[in-house]
Motif scaffolding. Structure first.
Motif, PDB file in Angstrom:
ATOM      1  N   GLN A 126     -11.087 -10.930   4.865  1.00 61.44           N
ATOM      2  CA  GLN A 126     -11.073 -11.379   3.472  1.00 61.44           C
ATOM      3  C   GLN A 126     -10.326 -10.391   2.591  1.00 61.44           C
ATOM      4  N   ASP A 127     -10.595  -9.100   2.788  1.00 62.23           N
ATOM      5  CA  ASP A 127      -9.927  -8.077   1.981  1.00 62.23           C
ATOM      6  C   ASP A 127      -8.425  -8.023   2.283  1.00 62.23           C
ATOM      7  N   LEU A 128      -8.062  -8.236   3.541  1.00 60.77           N
ATOM      8  CA  LEU A 128      -6.640  -8.238   3.888  1.00 60.77           C
ATOM      9  C   LEU A 128      -5.883  -9.298   3.097  1.00 60.77           C
ATOM     10  N   LEU A 129      -6.481 -10.475   2.988  1.00 62.38           N
ATOM     11  CA  LEU A 129      -5.792 -11.572   2.316  1.00 62.38           C
ATOM     12  C   LEU A 129      -5.853 -11.446   0.802  1.00 62.38           C
ATOM     13  N   LEU A 130      -7.042 -11.098   0.255  1.00 67.46           N
ATOM     14  CA  LEU A 130      -7.220 -11.089  -1.194  1.00 67.46           C
ATOM     15  C   LEU A 130      -6.796  -9.785  -1.858  1.00 67.46           C
ATOM     16  N   ARG A 131      -6.910  -8.681  -1.142  1.00 65.46           N
ATOM     17  CA  ARG A 131      -6.625  -7.382  -1.750  1.00 65.46           C
ATOM     18  C   ARG A 131      -5.349  -6.728  -1.244  1.00 65.46           C
ATOM     19  N   VAL A 132      -4.758  -7.307  -0.212  1.00 64.07           N
ATOM     20  CA  VAL A 132      -3.516  -6.740   0.325  1.00 64.07           C
ATOM     21  C   VAL A 132      -2.381  -7.748   0.233  1.00 64.07           C
ATOM     22  N   LEU A 133      -2.540  -8.876   0.897  1.00 66.19           N
ATOM     23  CA  LEU A 133      -1.434  -9.835   0.989  1.00 66.19           C
ATOM     24  C   LEU A 133      -1.081 -10.455  -0.364  1.00 66.19           C
TER      25      LEU A 133
END
Length: 558
Positions: A126-133
């Motif tokens: 979730q963090d990869l998509l919302l906070r990184v990507l």
């Protein structure tokens, strides 16, 4: 892009359009903020010269519109992003749960670590998509448009702005990633270990207290918690330092843009717009610093998740083989360099055959049942019927009782079972009388892990569920544990009479085994003796010695 990230994006592909939409909305939000700052700056500087109000009308309306648009776009971006990510997370968790529940057991499969993978490690997706990507893509788009806008106002000023954005969007993210990589790699496994400690302290509180090991276990968990806190403080300190450098970089870039614009003869109003716009643009690009730091911290957790998502087929259990259920020259070794848990074991289980497996503790009895059921993959040999609960299934030592009514616990084995089927299985397990004596019968709540039942009642409930399954081969691991000798003999006899298929019984009690077709004596994973009860009692060895000892205990007890 790492292999773990590619696995996540492959799973996210069906929802990629939603993520792209969220990224565009995030970019629109940042652009609205940047335009708001620039327009408001122009409005304030221009208004200081007291021009006609009509000259300011468009700017006033633009400021109001951009302020409202920024809030609306931010809300819509959050809504679209979380909608897409929650759909992806649902798919990821379903896949991980399916893999964990179906793959062969490993030495590292502790319940706390499995929970950590299913919860906190999946949160990394979730963090990869919302906070990184999403923010990373938005920041890149905004930076490019900001340089283009500066070039329209003052072409020379676009060069220092582009340089500052490159430093903020490339150098600082790389620096943040390099400084946090080693520390971040230690955090996810440490969280998993701490989750294991929490489960051990909670579920094993009574045992720890009984053996005076509570303080040692608490100290171990506290040490891990302190180490985790130390690592997180280090990550926070690095983040603070990089963020501070980003603030200084924003100021230095704005100063460079102002000096360049003044040198190029740009009007004072536009210089002010460029200065404020530069600060806003660099701050937007600094989102890439947070994204890079977050990505580094997520690396280990994503790797732990991707292992369970990439290709579950090699670990999905033992492939079913047609034919009569059984084992053929099966060997199992849990850890490299350790002694085998099973060595070259062969066992045939046609319908109606009764086999008992006995031996000292640690001989490999439960491993044999786990291999038959497909829960453990053998290193060599063939297993027929494994992985199919309708061919091989039953009662295992770690059978779980759910916090639910008796009926729901039993229907896990056969959801279409009628009350007559439940009653027949419960009668064979010696559980029916207890059920009928309860005010609400089959709807009686059993409590968490059967906590409202006595040990014997809990065992009878688990045995009833195993009998209700009616597999070709019924495997039973100590089915009469917790019962007094008379009740144990009666329950075993009833189970044998009620089971038309083959039975494999693991037990420490040798009473009642005279009716079995074959008894296997295991020691250190090997079959050291096999035969019928009468034959084994007549031969020197572990079985005769154990039989004599147990008969002596029974004589004293009676």
């Amino acid at each position: 892009m790492t292999a773990a990230e590619r696995v996540v994006l492959r799973i996210a592909r069906p929802w990629l359009s939603r993520l792209v939409g969220a990224g565009l909305l995030a970019a629109g939000t940042e652009l609205a903020g940047l335009a708001l700052m620039a327009t408001a700056t122009w409005l304030l500087i221009t208004a200081a010269g007291q021009p006609p109000v009509a000259a300011l009308t468009v700017a006033i309306v633009a400021v109001r519109t951009l302020a409202i648009a920024r809030g609306v776009l931010r809300y819509t971006e959050r809504l679209a992003g979380h909608d897409a990510v929650l759909r992806i997370i649902t798919e990821v968790r379903a896949r991980i749960f399916a893999t964990l529940s179906s793959r062969p057991t490993r030495a590292t499969d502790r319940s706390g670590d499995a929970l950590s993978r299913l919860v906190s490690d999946v949160d990394a997706v979730q963090d990869l998509l919302l906070r990184v990507l999403v923010p990373g893509a938005a920041a890149g788009l905004v930076a490019a448009l900001a340089v283009l806008g500066a070039g329209l106002l003052s072409p020379p000023a676009a060069l220092p702005l582009a340089a500052g954005l490159l430093l903020a969007g490339v150098l600082l993210p790389w620096l943040a990633s390099a400084l946090t990589r080693r520390t971040a790699a230690e955090v996810a496994p440490l969280r998993g270990a701490l989750a294991v400690d929490a489960v051990d302290l909670t579920a094993g509180a009574a045992d720890l207290a009984a053996f005076g090991a509570t303080d040692a276990a608490l100290a171990k968990a506290a040490g891990r918690a302190a180490e985790l806190a130390r690592l997180e403080r280090r990550l926070a300190l690095v983040g603070w330092a990089v963020d501070g450098a980003g603030v200084l970089l924003a100021g230095a870039t704005a100063a460079a843009v102002v000096l360049t614009a003044l040198h190029a003869g740009t009007s004072g109003t536009l210089v002010g717009v460029l200065a404020v716009g530069t600060i806003a643009a660099v701050e937007s690009a600094l989102a890439l610093v947070g994204a890079a730091r977050q990505r580094t911290q997520l690396g280990t957790a994503l790797s732990r998740v991707s292992v369970l998502l990439a290709d579950p087929s090699p670990d999905a259990g033992v492939a079913a083989v047609t034919g009569t259920p059984g084992l053929d020259a099966v060997s199992v070794t849990y850890r490299s360099g350790a002694a085998p848990a099973l060595r070259d074991v062969t066992l045939r289980l046609p319908a109606g055959r009764r086999v008992a497996v006995v031996g000292p503790s640690g001989a490999g009895k439960s491993t044999l049942l786990a291999v038959l059921a497909g829960a453990v993959r053998p290193d060599s040999g063939t297993v027929v019927g494994a992985g199919d609960p309708h061919r091989v299934g039953g009662l295992f030592a770690d059978a779980h009782v759910f916090h639910a009514p008796v009926r729901d616990n039993l229907l896990l084995a056969r959801p279409d079972a009628s009350d007559d089927d439940l009653a027949a299985a419960a009668a064979a397990a010696g559980f029916l009388d207890w059920v009928q004596n309860q005010p609400v019968g089959w709807e009686t709540e059993v409590g968490e892990d059967g906590g409202q039942l006595s040990g014997g009642q809990r065992q009878r409930l688990a045995l009833t569920r195993a009998l209700l399954l009616r597999p070709e081969v019924l495997v039973l691991d100590e089915p009469t544990e917790g019962l007094d000798p008379g009740a144990a003999d009666a329950v075993l006899a009833a189970v044998l009479a009620a089971t038309p298929g083959a039975i494999v019984l693991v037990t420490h009690r040798l009473n009642g085994l005279d009716g079995f077709d074959e008894i296997l004596v295991l020691d250190a994973g090997r079959v050291v003796q096999r035969g019928r009860h009468a034959d084994l009692v007549a031969r020197p060895g572990w079985y005769r010695d154990q039989w004599s000892t147990q008969q002596g205990y029974l004589a004293i007890a009676t």
